[in-house]
Design an enzyme around this catalytic site. Structure first.
Site, PDB file in Angstrom:
ATOM      1  N   ALA A 152      -0.377  -7.034  -1.927  1.00 42.39           N
ATOM      2  CA  ALA A 152       0.680  -5.900  -1.509  1.00 42.39           C
ATOM      3  C   ALA A 152      -0.217  -4.981  -0.474  1.00 42.39           C
ATOM      4  CB  ALA A 152       0.974  -5.229  -2.853  1.00 42.39           C
ATOM      5  N   LYS A 153       0.855  -4.381   0.256  1.00 40.84           N
ATOM      6  CA  LYS A 153       0.064  -3.591   1.257  1.00 40.84           C
ATOM      7  C   LYS A 153      -0.126  -2.100   0.694  1.00 40.84           C
ATOM      8  CE  LYS A 153       1.139  -3.996   5.868  1.00 40.84           C
ATOM      9  NZ  LYS A 153      -0.030  -4.706   6.337  1.00 40.84           N
TER      10      LYS A 153
END
Ligand code: PMP
Length: 325
Positions: free
Chosen positions: A155-156
């Site tokens: 996930a960013k």
């Protein structure tokens, strides 16, 4: 760039100068945000701006927001429409980069997050992120990639980018153009802001999702192009550091870095130290597909100024006007 571009903030279009958050904002203190990055390329022949895979980016973003329990109250399709509207309002006629950011927005201290969420969309003119025309010199850094059980790198997540910032800073101060992370088991993971591929014996090899990578959309696009257009065998498997020293070609992929050849690694030439033939061909294919010059990939693109155009009309237009290599 307009001095005060329009952004989407707190569910409306406002000038950037009016989009302000409190210094008490939870995400500012604890990194509790999730962002993404989307490019749009200007095609001169059709005088159109094409967003690249916006629905795929927004679907990933929303799924990743779920890891932090951040709710974005729009579908991926609605977000792509808002983004096209944002681009029209800014009247862009060149390449741009869109930065969606969702975050824990409560203005209070205390790490425990509540359910107060917000999101914003920024779109700005954007050229090359790295100048990779002659290939990059990449270096393996001493920092290790964050582990999935610490902060998921798939996930960013804003806070996780401290890991990337440390790596990028170390690499640049040591004279490299970009960092390469190993993970805690010593396998090659990815760059600070990009995925990595190598070519050995005509096979395209890239680390799997379980090696602490961000599951890049450019990575997926390049894998599809390699399989469909070049009939290459693509293998997702762990890569050892020393394989990078003896392989035939290396390149990075990412929305910002696009497809960037690596010609030197840790002060060693990659093969003959020149951009390799498969890398060059994949780069050409990636640019043609994302700039609306290949009808078979028109479905990756969302036109900004003519949103009513059908995929068939777009493909015909690609063939008539922009199919120039
Ligand atoms: N890895 C990291 C750590 C990144 O920040 C990015 C940029 N989003 C990528 C890989 C490439 O992902 P994408 O192709 O979806 O932009």
């Amino acid at each position: 760039m307009k001095s005060d571009p329009v952004v989407y903030f707190e569910n409306q279009f406002v000038p950037l100068s009016e989009a302000k958050v409190s210094i008490m904002t939870h995400a500012l203190h604890y990194g509790t945000g999730v962002f993404d990055g989307i490019r749009a390329y200007w095609n001169t022949a059709s005088a159109e701006l094409y967003l690249v895979r916006p629905v795929d980016h927004y679907a990933r973003w929303k799924a990743n927001c779920g890891i932090l329990r951040i709710n974005v109250p729009h579908s991926a399709e609605e977000l792509a429409k808002i983004t096209a509207d944002l681009c029209r309002r800014n009247g862009f006629t060149g390449n741009i980069y869109v930065r969606p950011l969702a975050y824990k927005s409560a203005a209070r201290l205390g790490v425990h997050p509540d359910d107060t969420d917000a999101f914003s969309l920024i779109a700005i003119p954007f050229g090359d992120y790295l100048d990779s025309r002659n290939g990059l010199h990449a270096g393996i850094v001493s920092w290790r990639r964050v582990e999935d059980n610490a902060i998921p790198s798939r996930a960013k997540i804003c806070g996780a980018y401290v890991n990337s910032a440390l790596a990028s800073d170390e690499a640049r101060r040591n004279g490299f153009d970009e960092a390469i992370f190993l993970n805690e088991s010593g396998h090659v993971s990815e760059g600070a802001t990009c995925n990595i591929f190598m070519i050995r014996n005509n096979k395209l090899i890239t680390p799997p999702g379980s090696d602490n990578i961000l599951e890049g959309i450019t990575r997926a696009s390049v894998i599809e192009l390699a399989r469909r257009e070049l009939r290459l065998e693509v293998v997702e498997r762990s890569i050892e550091r020393s394989e990078l020293y003896i392989c035939d070609e290396i390149f990075f992929t990412g929305t910002a870095v696009e497809l960037a050849p690596v010609v030197r690694i840790d002060h060693r030439d990659v093969a003959n130290g020149k951009i390799g033939p498969i890398t060059a061909e994949l780069r050409r294919l990636y640019f043609d597909a994302t700039h609306c010059r290949m009808p078979a990939y028109a479905h990756w693109l969302t036109p900004v100024y003519n949103p009513g155009v059908t995929m068939e009309e777009m493909k015909a237009e690609v063939r008539d006007e922009c199919w120039a290599v």
